[in-house]
Design a protein around this motif. Structure first.
Motif, PDB file in Angstrom:
ATOM      1  N   VAL A 124       3.514   3.133  12.356  1.00 14.17           N
ATOM      2  CA  VAL A 124       3.471   4.525  11.906  1.00 14.17           C
ATOM      3  C   VAL A 124       3.525   4.602  10.378  1.00 14.17           C
ATOM      4  O   VAL A 124       2.740   5.321   9.752  1.00 14.17           O
ATOM      5  CB  VAL A 124       4.625   5.328  12.542  1.00 14.17           C
ATOM      6  CG1 VAL A 124       4.795   6.686  11.883  1.00 14.17           C
ATOM      7  CG2 VAL A 124       4.385   5.483  14.034  1.00 14.17           C
ATOM      8  N   LEU A 125       4.427   3.835   9.758  1.00 14.69           N
ATOM      9  CA  LEU A 125       4.535   3.859   8.300  1.00 14.69           C
ATOM     10  C   LEU A 125       3.283   3.290   7.642  1.00 14.69           C
ATOM     11  O   LEU A 125       2.843   3.805   6.609  1.00 14.69           O
ATOM     12  CB  LEU A 125       5.774   3.090   7.853  1.00 14.69           C
ATOM     13  CG  LEU A 125       7.103   3.762   8.162  1.00 14.69           C
ATOM     14  CD1 LEU A 125       8.253   2.840   7.796  1.00 14.69           C
ATOM     15  CD2 LEU A 125       7.228   5.079   7.433  1.00 14.69           C
ATOM     16  N   ALA A 135       0.828  -1.210   0.000  1.00 16.35           N
ATOM     17  CA  ALA A 135       0.000   0.000   0.000  1.00 16.35           C
ATOM     18  C   ALA A 135       0.861   1.258   0.000  1.00 16.35           C
ATOM     19  O   ALA A 135       0.530   2.245  -0.678  1.00 16.35           O
ATOM     20  CB  ALA A 135      -0.930   0.000   1.210  1.00 16.35           C
ATOM     21  N   GLY A 136       1.951   1.240   0.723  1.00 16.15           N
ATOM     22  CA  GLY A 136       2.841   2.397   0.748  1.00 16.15           C
ATOM     23  C   GLY A 136       3.479   2.664  -0.604  1.00 16.15           C
ATOM     24  O   GLY A 136       3.512   3.801  -1.084  1.00 16.15           O
ATOM     25  N   ILE A 137       3.980   1.615  -1.244  1.00 13.67           N
ATOM     26  CA  ILE A 137       4.608   1.792  -2.552  1.00 13.67           C
ATOM     27  C   ILE A 137       3.561   2.159  -3.601  1.00 13.67           C
ATOM     28  O   ILE A 137       3.806   2.986  -4.480  1.00 13.67           O
ATOM     29  CB  ILE A 137       5.389   0.530  -2.954  1.00 13.67           C
ATOM     30  CG1 ILE A 137       6.561   0.311  -1.990  1.00 13.67           C
ATOM     31  CG2 ILE A 137       5.912   0.636  -4.379  1.00 13.67           C
ATOM     32  CD1 ILE A 137       7.306  -0.976  -2.197  1.00 13.67           C
ATOM     33  N   LEU A 138       2.368   1.571  -3.503  1.00 13.58           N
ATOM     34  CA  LEU A 138       1.310   1.888  -4.457  1.00 13.58           C
ATOM     35  C   LEU A 138       0.870   3.345  -4.337  1.00 13.58           C
ATOM     36  O   LEU A 138       0.608   4.009  -5.334  1.00 13.58           O
ATOM     37  CB  LEU A 138       0.111   0.964  -4.258  1.00 13.58           C
ATOM     38  CG  LEU A 138      -1.046   1.122  -5.233  1.00 13.58           C
ATOM     39  CD1 LEU A 138      -0.587   0.794  -6.650  1.00 13.58           C
ATOM     40  CD2 LEU A 138      -2.196   0.219  -4.833  1.00 13.58           C
ATOM     41  N   SER A 139       0.823   3.858  -3.125  1.00 19.02           N
ATOM     42  CA  SER A 139       0.419   5.256  -2.940  1.00 19.02           C
ATOM     43  C   SER A 139       1.474   6.220  -3.468  1.00 19.02           C
ATOM     44  O   SER A 139       1.150   7.325  -3.885  1.00 19.02           O
ATOM     45  CB  SER A 139       0.130   5.545  -1.471  1.00 19.02           C
ATOM     46  OG  SER A 139       1.315   5.476  -0.720  1.00 19.02           O
ATOM     47  N   ALA A 184       0.896   5.411   5.192  1.00 16.45           N
ATOM     48  CA  ALA A 184       0.610   4.933   3.837  1.00 16.45           C
ATOM     49  C   ALA A 184      -0.892   4.847   3.593  1.00 16.45           C
ATOM     50  O   ALA A 184      -1.374   5.226   2.520  1.00 16.45           O
ATOM     51  CB  ALA A 184       1.260   3.566   3.622  1.00 16.45           C
ATOM     52  N   MET A 185      -1.624   4.367   4.575  1.00 14.28           N
ATOM     53  CA  MET A 185      -3.075   4.262   4.399  1.00 14.28           C
ATOM     54  C   MET A 185      -3.713   5.644   4.295  1.00 14.28           C
ATOM     55  O   MET A 185      -4.622   5.852   3.487  1.00 14.28           O
ATOM     56  CB  MET A 185      -3.698   3.470   5.551  1.00 14.28           C
ATOM     57  CG  MET A 185      -3.287   2.016   5.575  1.00 14.28           C
ATOM     58  SD  MET A 185      -3.615   1.161   4.043  1.00 14.28           S
ATOM     59  CE  MET A 185      -5.359   0.927   4.185  1.00 14.28           C
ATOM     60  N   LEU A 186      -3.265   6.614   5.097  1.00 13.17           N
ATOM     61  CA  LEU A 186      -3.804   7.971   4.997  1.00 13.17           C
ATOM     62  C   LEU A 186      -3.466   8.618   3.659  1.00 13.17           C
ATOM     63  O   LEU A 186      -4.304   9.284   3.050  1.00 13.17           O
ATOM     64  CB  LEU A 186      -3.282   8.828   6.146  1.00 13.17           C
ATOM     65  CG  LEU A 186      -3.835   8.499   7.531  1.00 13.17           C
ATOM     66  CD1 LEU A 186      -3.129   9.326   8.594  1.00 13.17           C
ATOM     67  CD2 LEU A 186      -5.333   8.729   7.576  1.00 13.17           C
ATOM     68  N   THR A 187      -2.250   8.404   3.192  1.00 12.70           N
ATOM     69  CA  THR A 187      -1.856   8.956   1.901  1.00 12.70           C
ATOM     70  C   THR A 187      -2.664   8.326   0.779  1.00 12.70           C
ATOM     71  O   THR A 187      -3.130   9.015  -0.132  1.00 12.70           O
ATOM     72  CB  THR A 187      -0.351   8.726   1.657  1.00 12.70           C
ATOM     73  OG1 THR A 187       0.376   9.301   2.731  1.00 12.70           O
ATOM     74  CG2 THR A 187       0.092   9.333   0.349  1.00 12.70           C
ATOM     75  N   TYR A 188      -2.853   7.020   0.833  1.00 11.32           N
ATOM     76  CA  TYR A 188      -3.612   6.318  -0.202  1.00 11.32           C
ATOM     77  C   TYR A 188      -5.081   6.737  -0.175  1.00 11.32           C
ATOM     78  O   TYR A 188      -5.689   6.931  -1.223  1.00 11.32           O
ATOM     79  CB  TYR A 188      -3.472   4.810  -0.014  1.00 11.32           C
ATOM     80  CG  TYR A 188      -4.108   4.021  -1.126  1.00 11.32           C
ATOM     81  CD1 TYR A 188      -3.551   4.038  -2.400  1.00 11.32           C
ATOM     82  CD2 TYR A 188      -5.257   3.289  -0.915  1.00 11.32           C
ATOM     83  CE1 TYR A 188      -4.126   3.332  -3.431  1.00 11.32           C
ATOM     84  CE2 TYR A 188      -5.836   2.575  -1.938  1.00 11.32           C
ATOM     85  CZ  TYR A 188      -5.266   2.600  -3.196  1.00 11.32           C
ATOM     86  OH  TYR A 188      -5.838   1.906  -4.210  1.00 11.32           O
ATOM     87  N   ALA A 189      -5.649   6.901   1.006  1.00 12.19           N
ATOM     88  CA  ALA A 189      -7.046   7.330   1.108  1.00 12.19           C
ATOM     89  C   ALA A 189      -7.215   8.753   0.585  1.00 12.19           C
ATOM     90  O   ALA A 189      -8.249   9.096   0.009  1.00 12.19           O
ATOM     91  CB  ALA A 189      -7.516   7.245   2.556  1.00 12.19           C
ATOM     92  N   SER A 209      -7.305   8.595  -3.333  1.00 13.14           N
ATOM     93  CA  SER A 209      -8.352   7.814  -3.999  1.00 13.14           C
ATOM     94  C   SER A 209      -9.422   8.739  -4.588  1.00 13.14           C
ATOM     95  O   SER A 209      -9.631   9.847  -4.106  1.00 13.14           O
ATOM     96  CB  SER A 209      -8.980   6.835  -3.017  1.00 13.14           C
ATOM     97  OG  SER A 209      -9.758   7.521  -2.074  1.00 13.14           O
ATOM     98  N   PRO A 210     -10.103   8.291  -5.640  1.00 16.13           N
ATOM     99  CA  PRO A 210     -11.122   9.140  -6.272  1.00 16.13           C
ATOM    100  C   PRO A 210     -12.287   9.460  -5.340  1.00 16.13           C
ATOM    101  O   PRO A 210     -12.896  10.514  -5.460  1.00 16.13           O
ATOM    102  CB  PRO A 210     -11.608   8.301  -7.454  1.00 16.13           C
ATOM    103  CG  PRO A 210     -10.649   7.198  -7.607  1.00 16.13           C
ATOM    104  CD  PRO A 210      -9.896   7.064  -6.337  1.00 16.13           C
ATOM    105  N   GLN A 211     -12.602   8.577  -4.407  1.00 17.76           N
ATOM    106  CA  GLN A 211     -13.719   8.840  -3.509  1.00 17.76           C
ATOM    107  C   GLN A 211     -13.340   9.738  -2.344  1.00 17.76           C
ATOM    108  O   GLN A 211     -14.186  10.308  -1.693  1.00 17.76           O
ATOM    109  CB  GLN A 211     -14.265   7.516  -2.924  1.00 17.76           C
ATOM    110  CG  GLN A 211     -14.897   6.616  -3.948  1.00 17.76           C
ATOM    111  CD  GLN A 211     -13.886   5.731  -4.653  1.00 17.76           C
ATOM    112  OE1 GLN A 211     -12.745   5.653  -4.225  1.00 17.76           O
ATOM    113  NE2 GLN A 211     -14.300   5.099  -5.729  1.00 17.76           N
ATOM    114  N   GLY A 212     -12.071   9.867  -2.037  1.00 11.32           N
ATOM    115  CA  GLY A 212     -11.632  10.662  -0.888  1.00 11.32           C
ATOM    116  C   GLY A 212     -11.385  12.112  -1.244  1.00 11.32           C
ATOM    117  O   GLY A 212     -10.269  12.577  -1.256  1.00 11.32           O
TER     118      GLY A 212
END
Length: 128
Positions: free
Chosen positions: A111-112, A51-55, A116-121, A124-127
């Motif tokens: 923490v990482l 998820a971190g690398i994808l974001s 990563a989840m906050l950055t990805y959210a 996202s198109p819905q966020g």
């Protein structure tokens, strides 16, 4: 049948990483417990890294390659570290030792993963 084999093959790297991590933290753990804990820890770490690398990259191919590389590197380092630690204590069910680097690594992973989840959210198109 091929889908089942692919699914089982996808669990090899996270299970190996988790097995080595659980064995490093708790060297005298029973094998079944180490496998169960290892699979959960390995899948959690692998998912957080992916998820971190994808974001950051926005590419599934780059994320998959980066995740596999990071997981294999971490497993190699844990395997090398585990060999230097020596044999397990005599007690079969002794509690894990509280080591400073283990706590620091666990807190850094949380923490990482959260970042990563906050950055990805946020991306996202819905966020909105």
């Amino acid at each position: 049948m091929l889908a089942i084999l692919r699914f089982c093959a996808s669990l090899i790297a996270p299970l190996t990483l988790g097995w080595l991590l659980a064995g490093t933290c708790w060297r005298s753990a029973p094998r079944l417990l180490r496998a169960g804990l290892g699979l959960g820890m390995g899948l959690g770490i692998t998912g957080a890294v992916y998820a971190g690398i994808l974001s950051i990259s926005d590419s599934a191919t780059i994320s998959l390659a980066g995740t596999e590389g990071a997981v294999l590197t971490a497993a190699t380092l844990l395997f090398a570290t585990r060999r230097r630690l020596g044999a397990a204590p005599q007690s079969a069910m002794s509690p894990p030792r509280q080591e400073g680097w283990g706590r620091a690594a666990f807190i850094a992973a949380i923490v990482l993963g959260g970042a990563a989840m906050l950055t990805y959210a946020d991306k996202s198109p819905q966020g909105d």
